[in-house]
Enzyme design. Sequence first.
Site, PDB file in Angstrom:
ATOM      1  N   TYR A 140      72.035  82.540  69.136  1.00 37.62           N
ATOM      2  CA  TYR A 140      70.784  82.374  69.877  1.00 37.62           C
ATOM      3  C   TYR A 140      70.051  83.699  70.064  1.00 37.62           C
ATOM      4  O   TYR A 140      68.867  83.710  70.373  1.00 37.62           O
ATOM      5  CB  TYR A 140      71.057  81.718  71.231  1.00 37.62           C
ATOM      6  N   LYS A 151      85.150  70.716  75.070  1.00 41.52           N
ATOM      7  CA  LYS A 151      86.098  70.768  73.957  1.00 41.52           C
ATOM      8  C   LYS A 151      87.441  71.310  74.438  1.00 41.52           C
ATOM      9  O   LYS A 151      87.496  72.198  75.286  1.00 41.52           O
ATOM     10  CB  LYS A 151      85.553  71.660  72.832  1.00 41.52           C
ATOM     11  N   HIS A 182      81.122  77.686  75.356  1.00 40.74           N
ATOM     12  CA  HIS A 182      81.595  78.290  74.114  1.00 40.74           C
ATOM     13  C   HIS A 182      82.833  79.126  74.390  1.00 40.74           C
ATOM     14  O   HIS A 182      82.828  79.978  75.281  1.00 40.74           O
ATOM     15  CB  HIS A 182      80.517  79.198  73.498  1.00 40.74           C
ATOM     16  N   ARG A 226      76.751  68.861  75.583  1.00 43.09           N
ATOM     17  CA  ARG A 226      77.000  68.211  74.295  1.00 43.09           C
ATOM     18  C   ARG A 226      76.874  66.703  74.490  1.00 43.09           C
ATOM     19  O   ARG A 226      77.056  66.196  75.608  1.00 43.09           O
ATOM     20  CB  ARG A 226      78.400  68.540  73.782  1.00 43.09           C
ATOM     21  N   ARG A 236      70.124  70.708  73.630  1.00 43.24           N
ATOM     22  CA  ARG A 236      71.128  71.735  73.962  1.00 43.24           C
ATOM     23  C   ARG A 236      70.685  73.097  73.414  1.00 43.24           C
ATOM     24  O   ARG A 236      70.765  74.110  74.116  1.00 43.24           O
ATOM     25  CB  ARG A 236      72.483  71.327  73.384  1.00 43.24           C
ATOM     26  N   HIS A 262      71.601  67.497  70.430  1.00 43.45           N
ATOM     27  CA  HIS A 262      71.880  68.908  70.168  1.00 43.45           C
ATOM     28  C   HIS A 262      70.606  69.745  70.159  1.00 43.45           C
ATOM     29  O   HIS A 262      70.653  70.946  70.430  1.00 43.45           O
ATOM     30  CB  HIS A 262      72.642  69.060  68.850  1.00 43.45           C
TER      31      HIS A 262
END
Length: 296
Positions: A272, A169, A263, A145, A240, A237
Amino acid sequence: MADQASWLERFTRYLATERQLSPMTVRNYRFELERADTLLGQRSWQQLSRQDLSGLMARLHRQGLSPRSLSLTASALKQFGQFLLKEGLIDTNPAATLSAPKQSKTLPKNLDPDSVNHLLDIPPEDGLALRDKAIMELFYSCGLRLAELAALDVKDLDRESREVRVIGKGSKERILPVGSVALAAIGDWLKVRNQMPCQDDALFVSSRGSRLSHRSIQARMEKWAQIQGLSVGVHPHKLRHSFATHMLESSGDLRAVQELLGHANLATTQIYTSLDFQHLAKVYDGAHPRARKKGD
Protein backbone atom coordinates in the site's frame (compact mmCIF):
# COMPACT_ATOMS: atom_id res chain seq x y z
CA MET A 1 4.41 -45.96 1.16
CA ALA A 2 1.39 -47.93 0.04
CA ASP A 3 -1.07 -46.04 2.24
CA GLN A 4 -0.20 -42.63 0.81
CA ALA A 5 -3.88 -41.67 0.62
CA SER A 6 -4.29 -42.21 4.36
CA TRP A 7 -1.26 -40.00 5.03
CA LEU A 8 -2.86 -37.29 2.93
CA GLU A 9 -5.94 -37.58 5.16
CA ARG A 10 -3.76 -37.25 8.26
CA PHE A 11 -1.96 -34.29 6.73
CA THR A 12 -5.19 -32.41 6.00
CA ARG A 13 -6.38 -33.07 9.57
CA TYR A 14 -3.04 -31.76 10.83
CA LEU A 15 -3.44 -28.57 8.77
CA ALA A 16 -6.97 -28.02 10.06
CA THR A 17 -6.44 -28.86 13.74
CA GLU A 18 -2.81 -28.18 14.66
CA ARG A 19 -1.96 -25.51 12.09
CA GLN A 20 -5.52 -24.12 12.24
CA LEU A 21 -5.50 -23.17 8.58
CA SER A 22 -8.75 -22.09 6.97
CA PRO A 23 -10.95 -24.76 5.30
CA MET A 24 -10.27 -23.10 1.93
CA THR A 25 -6.49 -23.34 2.40
CA VAL A 26 -6.78 -26.99 3.45
CA ARG A 27 -8.91 -27.74 0.37
CA ASN A 28 -6.41 -25.96 -1.89
CA TYR A 29 -3.47 -27.91 -0.44
CA ARG A 30 -5.34 -31.18 -0.83
CA PHE A 31 -6.19 -30.39 -4.46
CA GLU A 32 -2.56 -29.55 -5.24
CA LEU A 33 -1.28 -32.77 -3.65
CA GLU A 34 -3.87 -34.96 -5.37
CA ARG A 35 -3.05 -33.36 -8.74
CA ALA A 36 0.67 -33.87 -8.13
CA ASP A 37 0.06 -37.50 -7.15
CA THR A 38 -1.79 -38.11 -10.42
CA LEU A 39 0.82 -36.38 -12.60
CA LEU A 40 3.65 -38.24 -10.86
CA GLY A 41 2.00 -41.59 -11.53
CA GLN A 42 1.03 -42.13 -7.88
CA ARG A 43 4.63 -42.86 -6.96
CA SER A 44 5.60 -43.12 -3.32
CA TRP A 45 7.29 -40.10 -1.74
CA GLN A 46 10.08 -42.46 -0.70
CA GLN A 47 10.90 -42.81 -4.41
CA LEU A 48 10.63 -39.15 -5.38
CA SER A 49 13.64 -36.87 -5.89
CA ARG A 50 13.94 -33.11 -6.10
CA GLN A 51 14.38 -33.50 -9.87
CA ASP A 52 11.02 -35.31 -10.07
CA LEU A 53 9.26 -32.45 -8.31
CA SER A 54 11.12 -29.77 -10.30
CA GLY A 55 10.00 -31.57 -13.45
CA LEU A 56 6.44 -31.50 -12.18
CA MET A 57 6.66 -27.74 -11.59
CA ALA A 58 8.09 -27.22 -15.08
CA ARG A 59 5.26 -29.26 -16.58
CA LEU A 60 2.62 -27.22 -14.76
CA HIS A 61 4.36 -24.03 -15.86
CA ARG A 62 4.22 -25.16 -19.51
CA GLN A 63 0.51 -25.86 -19.06
CA GLY A 64 0.03 -22.17 -18.31
CA LEU A 65 -0.32 -22.09 -14.53
CA SER A 66 0.27 -18.64 -13.10
CA PRO A 67 3.17 -17.89 -10.72
CA ARG A 68 0.62 -17.59 -7.90
CA SER A 69 -0.77 -21.07 -8.61
CA LEU A 70 2.71 -22.55 -8.91
CA SER A 71 3.67 -20.96 -5.61
CA LEU A 72 0.70 -22.70 -3.98
CA THR A 73 1.75 -26.02 -5.54
CA ALA A 74 5.31 -25.63 -4.23
CA SER A 75 4.05 -24.69 -0.78
CA ALA A 76 1.73 -27.72 -0.60
CA LEU A 77 4.53 -30.08 -1.67
CA LYS A 78 6.99 -28.58 0.82
CA GLN A 79 4.54 -28.77 3.71
CA PHE A 80 3.52 -32.35 2.93
CA GLY A 81 7.15 -33.43 2.59
CA GLN A 82 7.99 -31.79 5.91
CA PHE A 83 5.04 -33.56 7.54
CA LEU A 84 6.15 -36.97 6.21
CA LEU A 85 9.71 -36.27 7.37
CA LYS A 86 8.51 -35.39 10.86
CA GLU A 87 6.44 -38.58 10.97
CA GLY A 88 9.47 -40.66 9.98
CA LEU A 89 8.04 -41.81 6.64
CA ILE A 90 10.89 -40.36 4.56
CA ASP A 91 14.55 -39.61 5.31
CA THR A 92 14.76 -36.33 3.39
CA ASN A 93 12.18 -33.90 2.06
CA PRO A 94 12.57 -33.78 -1.76
CA ALA A 95 10.48 -30.60 -1.88
CA ALA A 96 12.54 -28.70 0.72
CA THR A 97 14.25 -26.40 -1.79
CA LEU A 98 11.48 -26.34 -4.39
CA SER A 99 10.80 -22.91 -5.85
CA ALA A 100 8.26 -21.29 -8.14
CA PRO A 101 8.59 -18.36 -10.59
CA LYS A 102 8.47 -15.00 -8.86
CA GLN A 103 5.07 -13.35 -8.83
CA SER A 104 4.86 -9.94 -10.40
CA LYS A 105 3.65 -7.38 -7.88
CA THR A 106 0.29 -6.00 -8.91
CA LEU A 107 -1.04 -3.08 -6.96
CA PRO A 108 -4.49 -3.66 -5.49
CA LYS A 109 -7.18 -1.50 -7.07
CA ASN A 110 -9.16 0.75 -4.79
CA LEU A 111 -11.96 3.30 -4.92
CA ASP A 112 -11.33 6.96 -4.22
CA PRO A 113 -13.23 8.48 -1.25
CA ASP A 114 -15.84 10.13 -3.50
CA SER A 115 -16.64 6.80 -5.17
CA VAL A 116 -16.93 5.10 -1.77
CA ASN A 117 -19.31 7.81 -0.55
CA HIS A 118 -21.38 7.45 -3.71
CA LEU A 119 -21.53 3.66 -3.34
CA LEU A 120 -22.61 3.86 0.30
CA ASP A 121 -25.27 6.52 -0.28
CA ILE A 122 -27.96 3.85 -0.40
CA PRO A 123 -31.60 4.93 0.09
CA PRO A 124 -33.21 3.01 3.01
CA GLU A 125 -35.99 1.56 0.86
CA ASP A 126 -36.30 -1.82 2.60
CA GLY A 127 -34.68 -4.18 5.07
CA LEU A 128 -32.30 -5.70 2.55
CA ALA A 129 -31.05 -2.27 1.51
CA LEU A 130 -30.38 -1.46 5.17
CA ARG A 131 -28.54 -4.76 5.56
CA ASP A 132 -26.42 -4.23 2.46
CA LYS A 133 -25.53 -0.69 3.51
CA ALA A 134 -24.46 -1.99 6.94
CA ILE A 135 -22.32 -4.70 5.32
CA MET A 136 -20.50 -2.28 3.03
CA GLU A 137 -20.09 0.35 5.75
CA LEU A 138 -18.49 -2.28 7.99
CA PHE A 139 -16.20 -3.50 5.20
CA TYR A 140 -14.97 0.04 4.63
CA SER A 141 -14.88 1.05 8.30
CA CYS A 142 -12.78 -1.93 9.42
CA GLY A 143 -11.06 -3.27 6.31
CA LEU A 144 -12.44 -6.75 6.89
CA ARG A 145 -11.87 -9.78 4.71
CA LEU A 146 -14.98 -11.36 3.20
CA ALA A 147 -14.66 -14.51 5.34
CA GLU A 148 -14.24 -12.41 8.48
CA LEU A 149 -17.40 -10.39 7.89
CA ALA A 150 -19.49 -13.40 6.86
CA ALA A 151 -18.50 -15.23 10.07
CA LEU A 152 -19.54 -12.40 12.41
CA ASP A 153 -22.19 -13.11 15.03
CA VAL A 154 -24.29 -10.46 16.76
CA LYS A 155 -22.33 -11.00 19.99
CA ASP A 156 -19.07 -10.07 18.21
CA LEU A 157 -20.21 -6.45 17.95
CA ASP A 158 -19.93 -4.27 21.07
CA ARG A 159 -21.88 -1.17 20.17
CA GLU A 160 -21.20 0.47 23.52
CA SER A 161 -17.43 0.16 23.13
CA ARG A 162 -17.70 0.75 19.36
CA GLU A 163 -15.67 -2.38 18.68
CA VAL A 164 -15.99 -5.62 16.75
CA ARG A 165 -14.26 -8.92 17.51
CA VAL A 166 -12.90 -10.58 14.38
CA ILE A 167 -11.38 -14.03 13.86
CA GLY A 168 -8.88 -13.75 11.03
CA LYS A 169 -6.47 -16.07 9.26
CA GLY A 170 -4.97 -18.79 11.44
CA SER A 171 -7.84 -18.27 13.92
CA LYS A 172 -6.13 -15.12 15.18
CA GLU A 173 -8.43 -12.76 17.04
CA ARG A 174 -8.29 -9.00 16.73
CA ILE A 175 -10.49 -6.25 18.17
CA LEU A 176 -11.20 -3.41 15.76
CA PRO A 177 -12.73 0.02 16.25
CA VAL A 178 -15.94 0.66 14.32
CA GLY A 179 -16.69 4.11 12.94
CA SER A 180 -19.83 6.01 13.93
CA VAL A 181 -21.35 5.89 10.43
CA ALA A 182 -20.93 2.12 10.26
CA LEU A 183 -22.35 1.73 13.79
CA ALA A 184 -25.42 3.75 12.85
CA ALA A 185 -25.95 1.65 9.71
CA ILE A 186 -25.62 -1.58 11.71
CA GLY A 187 -28.06 -0.23 14.30
CA ASP A 188 -30.64 0.40 11.56
CA TRP A 189 -30.10 -3.13 10.22
CA LEU A 190 -30.41 -4.74 13.67
CA LYS A 191 -33.87 -3.20 14.10
CA VAL A 192 -34.91 -5.11 10.97
CA ARG A 193 -33.01 -8.27 11.90
CA ASN A 194 -34.65 -8.43 15.33
CA GLN A 195 -38.04 -8.80 13.63
CA MET A 196 -36.89 -11.69 11.42
CA PRO A 197 -37.12 -15.42 12.19
CA CYS A 198 -33.34 -15.87 12.33
CA GLN A 199 -32.01 -19.42 12.30
CA ASP A 200 -28.65 -18.65 13.93
CA ASP A 201 -26.65 -15.90 15.61
CA ALA A 202 -25.17 -14.47 12.41
CA LEU A 203 -24.94 -10.68 12.29
CA PHE A 204 -25.92 -10.63 8.62
CA VAL A 205 -28.67 -12.98 7.46
CA SER A 206 -30.71 -13.59 4.33
CA SER A 207 -34.43 -12.89 3.99
CA ARG A 208 -34.96 -16.48 5.18
CA GLY A 209 -32.97 -15.86 8.34
CA SER A 210 -29.88 -17.93 7.49
CA ARG A 211 -26.29 -16.70 7.53
CA LEU A 212 -25.36 -14.90 4.33
CA SER A 213 -22.97 -16.86 2.11
CA HIS A 214 -19.78 -15.38 0.68
CA ARG A 215 -21.26 -15.47 -2.81
CA SER A 216 -24.46 -13.70 -1.72
CA ILE A 217 -22.45 -10.87 -0.17
CA GLN A 218 -20.37 -10.51 -3.33
CA ALA A 219 -23.45 -10.56 -5.56
CA ARG A 220 -25.23 -7.88 -3.52
CA MET A 221 -22.19 -5.61 -3.66
CA GLU A 222 -21.92 -6.05 -7.42
CA LYS A 223 -25.61 -5.21 -7.73
CA TRP A 224 -25.27 -2.02 -5.68
CA ALA A 225 -22.27 -0.88 -7.70
CA GLN A 226 -24.48 -1.09 -10.81
CA ILE A 227 -27.47 0.58 -9.13
CA GLN A 228 -25.30 3.43 -7.84
CA GLY A 229 -23.80 3.91 -11.30
CA LEU A 230 -20.17 3.16 -10.49
CA SER A 231 -18.02 2.67 -13.57
CA VAL A 232 -16.00 -0.13 -11.96
CA GLY A 233 -16.95 -3.42 -10.33
CA VAL A 234 -17.02 -3.57 -6.55
CA HIS A 235 -16.16 -6.57 -4.41
CA PRO A 236 -15.31 -6.98 -0.70
CA HIS A 237 -11.55 -6.90 -1.24
CA LYS A 238 -11.83 -3.63 -3.14
CA LEU A 239 -13.36 -2.00 -0.07
CA ARG A 240 -10.63 -3.57 2.08
CA HIS A 241 -7.98 -2.14 -0.26
CA SER A 242 -9.72 1.24 -0.22
CA PHE A 243 -9.78 1.23 3.59
CA ALA A 244 -6.05 0.44 3.74
CA THR A 245 -5.08 3.03 1.14
CA HIS A 246 -7.17 5.83 2.62
CA MET A 247 -5.93 5.05 6.15
CA LEU A 248 -2.32 5.14 5.00
CA GLU A 249 -2.83 8.35 3.03
CA SER A 250 -4.30 10.05 6.10
CA SER A 251 -2.04 8.65 8.84
CA GLY A 252 1.16 7.38 7.22
CA ASP A 253 1.26 4.77 10.01
CA LEU A 254 2.12 1.49 8.30
CA ARG A 255 2.28 -0.51 11.54
CA ALA A 256 -1.20 0.59 12.59
CA VAL A 257 -2.63 -0.33 9.18
CA GLN A 258 -0.90 -3.72 9.45
CA GLU A 259 -2.63 -4.38 12.79
CA LEU A 260 -6.01 -3.25 11.51
CA LEU A 261 -5.77 -5.47 8.42
CA GLY A 262 -4.56 -8.47 10.42
CA HIS A 263 -1.43 -8.96 8.32
CA ALA A 264 1.10 -11.28 9.97
CA ASN A 265 3.92 -9.82 7.89
CA LEU A 266 4.58 -6.11 7.43
CA ALA A 267 5.77 -6.81 3.88
CA THR A 268 2.18 -7.70 2.95
CA THR A 269 1.04 -4.26 4.09
CA GLN A 270 3.90 -2.45 2.38
CA ILE A 271 2.29 -2.86 -1.05
CA TYR A 272 0.00 0.00 0.00
CA THR A 273 3.00 2.32 0.29
CA SER A 274 3.24 2.13 -3.52
CA LEU A 275 -0.36 3.26 -3.78
CA ASP A 276 0.31 6.00 -1.25
CA PHE A 277 3.29 7.17 -3.31
CA GLN A 278 1.10 7.36 -6.41
CA HIS A 279 -1.27 9.62 -4.46
CA LEU A 280 1.60 11.82 -3.28
CA ALA A 281 3.02 11.99 -6.81
CA LYS A 282 -0.31 13.24 -8.16
CA VAL A 283 -0.49 15.90 -5.44
CA TYR A 284 3.09 16.94 -6.21
CA ASP A 285 2.49 17.10 -9.95
CA GLY A 286 -0.57 19.25 -9.41
CA ALA A 287 0.87 21.57 -6.78
CA HIS A 288 4.61 22.06 -7.23
CA PRO A 289 5.55 24.94 -9.57
CA ARG A 290 8.47 22.99 -11.01
CA ALA A 291 6.39 19.84 -11.58
CA ARG A 292 3.95 21.40 -14.03
CA LYS A 293 4.79 21.36 -17.73
CA LYS A 294 5.24 24.63 -19.54
CA GLY A 295 1.97 25.91 -20.87
CA ASP A 296 -0.12 24.10 -18.21
